[in-house]
Write a protein that holds these residues in place. Structure first.
Motif, PDB file in Angstrom:
ATOM      1  N   THR A 154       5.377   1.537  -5.359  1.00  0.00           N
ATOM      2  CA  THR A 154       4.531   0.444  -4.892  1.00  0.00           C
ATOM      3  C   THR A 154       3.191   0.493  -5.609  1.00  0.00           C
ATOM      4  OG1 THR A 154       5.530   0.440  -2.694  1.00  0.00           O
ATOM      5  CG2 THR A 154       3.388  -0.605  -2.903  1.00  0.00           C
ATOM      6  N   VAL A 155       2.761  -0.654  -6.089  1.00  0.00           N
ATOM      7  CA  VAL A 155       1.428  -0.792  -6.670  1.00  0.00           C
ATOM      8  C   VAL A 155       0.630  -1.659  -5.698  1.00  0.00           C
ATOM      9  CG1 VAL A 155       0.083  -1.624  -8.626  1.00  0.00           C
ATOM     10  CG2 VAL A 155       2.335  -0.601  -9.005  1.00  0.00           C
ATOM     11  N   MET A 156      -0.442  -1.094  -5.141  1.00  0.00           N
ATOM     12  CA  MET A 156      -1.169  -1.761  -4.062  1.00  0.00           C
ATOM     13  C   MET A 156      -2.596  -2.083  -4.455  1.00  0.00           C
ATOM     14  SD  MET A 156      -1.367  -0.670  -0.105  1.00  0.00           S
ATOM     15  CE  MET A 156      -2.310  -1.657   1.058  1.00  0.00           C
ATOM     16  N   ALA A 157      -3.035  -3.276  -4.122  1.00  0.00           N
ATOM     17  CA  ALA A 157      -4.413  -3.681  -4.397  1.00  0.00           C
ATOM     18  C   ALA A 157      -5.377  -2.722  -3.708  1.00  0.00           C
ATOM     19  CB  ALA A 157      -4.647  -5.106  -3.890  1.00  0.00           C
ATOM     20  N   GLY A 158      -6.315  -2.193  -4.467  1.00  0.00           N
ATOM     21  CA  GLY A 158      -7.273  -1.256  -3.903  1.00  0.00           C
ATOM     22  C   GLY A 158      -6.854   0.192  -4.009  1.00  0.00           C
ATOM     23  N   GLY A 159      -5.643   0.443  -4.537  1.00  0.00           N
ATOM     24  CA  GLY A 159      -5.192   1.816  -4.717  1.00  0.00           C
ATOM     25  C   GLY A 159      -4.697   2.469  -3.437  1.00  0.00           C
ATOM     26  N   ASN A 160      -4.463   3.756  -3.502  1.00  0.00           N
ATOM     27  CA  ASN A 160      -3.876   4.485  -2.378  1.00  0.00           C
ATOM     28  C   ASN A 160      -4.743   4.446  -1.129  1.00  0.00           C
ATOM     29  OD1 ASN A 160      -1.653   5.174  -3.918  1.00  0.00           O
ATOM     30  ND2 ASN A 160      -2.500   7.149  -4.556  1.00  0.00           N
ATOM     31  N   ASN A 161      -6.064   4.391  -1.292  1.00  0.00           N
ATOM     32  CA  ASN A 161      -6.938   4.353  -0.124  1.00  0.00           C
ATOM     33  C   ASN A 161      -6.690   3.119   0.735  1.00  0.00           C
ATOM     34  OD1 ASN A 161      -8.164   6.756  -0.809  1.00  0.00           O
ATOM     35  ND2 ASN A 161      -9.892   5.800  -1.863  1.00  0.00           N
ATOM     36  N   ALA A 162      -6.241   2.048   0.091  1.00  0.00           N
ATOM     37  CA  ALA A 162      -6.014   0.792   0.816  1.00  0.00           C
ATOM     38  C   ALA A 162      -4.816   0.863   1.751  1.00  0.00           C
ATOM     39  CB  ALA A 162      -5.826  -0.350  -0.176  1.00  0.00           C
ATOM     40  N   VAL A 163      -4.022   1.929   1.629  1.00  0.00           N
ATOM     41  CA  VAL A 163      -2.900   2.105   2.560  1.00  0.00           C
ATOM     42  C   VAL A 163      -3.439   2.359   3.964  1.00  0.00           C
ATOM     43  CG1 VAL A 163      -0.921   3.551   3.166  1.00  0.00           C
ATOM     44  CG2 VAL A 163      -1.374   2.978   0.768  1.00  0.00           C
ATOM     45  N   PHE A 164      -4.570   3.041   4.057  1.00  0.00           N
ATOM     46  CA  PHE A 164      -5.103   3.472   5.351  1.00  0.00           C
ATOM     47  C   PHE A 164      -6.264   2.628   5.854  1.00  0.00           C
ATOM     48  CE2 PHE A 164      -3.381   7.117   3.041  1.00  0.00           C
ATOM     49  CZ  PHE A 164      -2.379   7.502   3.926  1.00  0.00           C
ATOM     50  N   GLU A 165      -6.971   1.990   4.954  1.00  0.00           N
ATOM     51  CA  GLU A 165      -8.088   1.147   5.379  1.00  0.00           C
ATOM     52  C   GLU A 165      -8.261  -0.006   4.407  1.00  0.00           C
ATOM     53  OE1 GLU A 165     -11.943   3.366   3.536  1.00  0.00           O
ATOM     54  OE2 GLU A 165     -11.009   4.370   5.253  1.00  0.00           O
ATOM     55  N   SER A 166      -8.791  -1.112   4.920  1.00  0.00           N
ATOM     56  CA  SER A 166      -8.924  -2.317   4.113  1.00  0.00           C
ATOM     57  C   SER A 166      -9.899  -2.119   2.961  1.00  0.00           C
ATOM     58  CB  SER A 166      -9.398  -3.468   5.008  1.00  0.00           C
ATOM     59  OG  SER A 166      -9.613  -4.632   4.246  1.00  0.00           O
ATOM     60  N   VAL A 167      -9.519  -2.581   1.786  1.00  0.00           N
ATOM     61  CA  VAL A 167     -10.407  -2.601   0.623  1.00  0.00           C
ATOM     62  C   VAL A 167     -10.717  -4.069   0.343  1.00  0.00           C
ATOM     63  CG1 VAL A 167     -10.696  -2.007  -1.802  1.00  0.00           C
ATOM     64  CG2 VAL A 167      -9.400  -0.476  -0.283  1.00  0.00           C
ATOM     65  N   GLU A 168     -11.831  -4.529   0.859  1.00  0.00           N
ATOM     66  CA  GLU A 168     -12.153  -5.948   0.823  1.00  0.00           C
ATOM     67  C   GLU A 168     -12.272  -6.466  -0.612  1.00  0.00           C
ATOM     68  OE1 GLU A 168     -12.028  -7.701   3.412  1.00  0.00           O
ATOM     69  OE2 GLU A 168     -11.928  -6.068   4.863  1.00  0.00           O
ATOM     70  N   GLY A 169     -11.681  -7.609  -0.854  1.00  0.00           N
ATOM     71  CA  GLY A 169     -11.797  -8.276  -2.150  1.00  0.00           C
ATOM     72  C   GLY A 169     -10.784  -7.853  -3.179  1.00  0.00           C
ATOM     73  N   ALA A 170     -10.081  -6.742  -2.918  1.00  0.00           N
ATOM     74  CA  ALA A 170      -9.131  -6.245  -3.921  1.00  0.00           C
ATOM     75  C   ALA A 170      -8.020  -7.247  -4.185  1.00  0.00           C
ATOM     76  CB  ALA A 170      -8.542  -4.908  -3.461  1.00  0.00           C
ATOM     77  N   GLU A 171      -7.614  -7.967  -3.151  1.00  0.00           N
ATOM     78  CA  GLU A 171      -6.493  -8.884  -3.308  1.00  0.00           C
ATOM     79  C   GLU A 171      -6.844 -10.121  -4.128  1.00  0.00           C
ATOM     80  OE1 GLU A 171      -6.424 -11.918   0.391  1.00  0.00           O
ATOM     81  OE2 GLU A 171      -5.753  -9.904   0.881  1.00  0.00           O
ATOM     82  N   ASP A 172      -8.132 -10.379  -4.313  1.00  0.00           N
ATOM     83  CA  ASP A 172      -8.564 -11.598  -5.011  1.00  0.00           C
ATOM     84  C   ASP A 172      -8.646 -11.441  -6.525  1.00  0.00           C
ATOM     85  OD1 ASP A 172      -8.838 -12.953  -2.594  1.00  0.00           O
ATOM     86  OD2 ASP A 172     -10.893 -12.266  -2.316  1.00  0.00           O
ATOM     87  N   ASN A 173      -8.376 -10.236  -7.022  1.00  0.00           N
ATOM     88  CA  ASN A 173      -8.519  -9.948  -8.450  1.00  0.00           C
ATOM     89  C   ASN A 173      -7.160 -10.038  -9.146  1.00  0.00           C
ATOM     90  OD1 ASN A 173      -9.070  -8.894 -10.999  1.00  0.00           O
ATOM     91  ND2 ASN A 173     -10.618  -7.483 -10.205  1.00  0.00           N
ATOM     92  N   GLU A 174      -6.889 -11.200  -9.740  1.00  0.00           N
ATOM     93  CA  GLU A 174      -5.607 -11.406 -10.403  1.00  0.00           C
ATOM     94  C   GLU A 174      -5.445 -10.493 -11.603  1.00  0.00           C
ATOM     95  OE1 GLU A 174      -3.686 -15.018 -12.974  1.00  0.00           O
ATOM     96  OE2 GLU A 174      -4.256 -15.518 -10.910  1.00  0.00           O
ATOM     97  N   ALA A 175      -6.509 -10.325 -12.379  1.00  0.00           N
ATOM     98  CA  ALA A 175      -6.431  -9.485 -13.571  1.00  0.00           C
ATOM     99  C   ALA A 175      -6.118  -8.036 -13.217  1.00  0.00           C
ATOM    100  CB  ALA A 175      -7.741  -9.562 -14.359  1.00  0.00           C
ATOM    101  N   GLN A 176      -6.624  -7.579 -12.065  1.00  0.00           N
ATOM    102  CA  GLN A 176      -6.395  -6.197 -11.664  1.00  0.00           C
ATOM    103  C   GLN A 176      -4.928  -5.950 -11.341  1.00  0.00           C
ATOM    104  OE1 GLN A 176      -8.999  -3.941 -11.777  1.00  0.00           O
ATOM    105  NE2 GLN A 176      -7.333  -2.448 -11.664  1.00  0.00           N
ATOM    106  N   GLY A 177      -4.250  -6.973 -10.832  1.00  0.00           N
ATOM    107  CA  GLY A 177      -2.822  -6.842 -10.571  1.00  0.00           C
ATOM    108  C   GLY A 177      -2.066  -6.539 -11.851  1.00  0.00           C
ATOM    109  N   ALA A 178      -2.429  -7.243 -12.921  1.00  0.00           N
ATOM    110  CA  ALA A 178      -1.790  -6.998 -14.219  1.00  0.00           C
ATOM    111  C   ALA A 178      -2.165  -5.623 -14.757  1.00  0.00           C
ATOM    112  CB  ALA A 178      -2.216  -8.082 -15.205  1.00  0.00           C
TER     113      ALA A 178
END
Length: 299
Positions: A97-121
């Motif tokens: 699994t590749v998750m927006a915000g990295g592994n830390n985002a599994v346990f707590e919200s990383v605000e704004g990470a989901e809005d970065n299309e380039a970061q997904g790539a």
């Protein structure tokens, strides 16, 4: 306004007075809505089947499966991927699994990470993805930039792409070779897609990982024969599986499993055919992991 038009963001007419309901009324309301999820999943079985056939082919040829998501969607991917090694003894990198915000985002919200299309790539690129892999973009709304960016990138490399969303004709579907749109309707708590949408996606991910592993020889009858027996519970399960399949005693199952280092597949073949552990392992490997085929070849 664009967001407000999405089914996942609309208000549920059945829960308009939820703040005035008793506890039991709230629970029955949620339960009634949850009952609709399985029927919504049933409607997309043809698309899920298409995804499973391709994933199975890719994994059998040494490729990998990637789940991509943000927030709840990413966490669902983490749950499914993390269960594959202990349940099916898959290599850790086979299902990831590749998750927006990295592994830390599994346990707590990383605000704004989901809005970065380039970061997904970018995050997918780090994994060294190739045309031999499969990428599943998970987003309830179907418009989350992070998984969309990942799917665009994967498709550009020639990898097979699958989208999993909960709205009709969402943006992410246009970047998927196999779009899966499971429409469960408005949530009891408006916009809270951790509820019905997430339940639907979890059901589909269960279908994908289980059916793919069955097709890749990880199951005999309906038993986990590639279980990684590395604790007491799983060792006992391995023994029970051997006993169920071969009708041997508990003591005999334990004896053979000790010889195979608690690998269930060769233990089954040894008992069923009478060959040595090494011969059983060779036969299983020649049969691409299929126990039933190995037994037939040796019998």
């Amino acid at each position: 306004m664009e967001l407000a038009r999405l089914t996942t963001e609309q208000r549920n007419l059945q829960s308009m007075n939820m703040d005035q309901m008793s506890t039991e009324e709230i629970l029955r309301l949620i339960n009634d809505e949850d009952k609709k999820v399985a029927f919504a999943v049933e409607k997309v079985i043809p698309q899920v089947e298409m995804a499973i056939e391709r994933i199975s082919e890719v994994l059998s040829n040494g490729g990998r499966l990637f789940y991509i998501g943000a927030g709840t969607s990413g966490r669902l991917g983490v749950m499914d991927a993390s269960e594959c090694p202990p349940t099916f003894m898959t290599p850790p990198d086979m299902v990831q699994t590749v998750m927006a915000g990295g592994n830390n985002a599994v346990f707590e919200s990383v605000e704004g990470a989901e809005d970065n299309e380039a970061q997904g790539a970018t995050d997918l690129d780090v994994k060294g993805i190739t045309e031999q892999d499969v990428v599943v973009g998970i987003t309830a709304s179907g418009r989350t930039p992070y998984p969309i960016g990942a799917l665009k990138y994967a498709r550009g490399l020639g990898a097979y792409t699958i989208s999993l969303s909960c709205n009709e004709n969402p943006l992410i579907s246009s970047f998927a070779d196999c779009p899966i749109e499971v429409v469960v309707g408005p949530e009891v708590l408006t916009g809270s897609t951790r509820m019905k949408a997430a339940t639907a996606h979890k059901m589909i991910l269960n279908m994908i990982s289980t059916a793919v592993m069955v097709k890749n020889g990880k199951v005999y009858e309906n038993l986990m024969v590639d279980v990684c027996a590395n604790n007491h519970k799983l060792k006992e399960r391995a023994k029970r599986n051997i006993m169920e399949i071969t009708n041997v005693s508990y003591e005999k199952a334990e004896e053979i499993l000790q010889q195979t280092n608690y690998q269930v597949k060769p233990a089954i073949v040894v008992i069923k055919t009478g060959v040595s552990v090494q011969e059983a392992r060779v036969a299983i490997e020649k049969c691409n992991g299929y126990v039933r085929t190995a037994i037939e070849k040796l019998s």
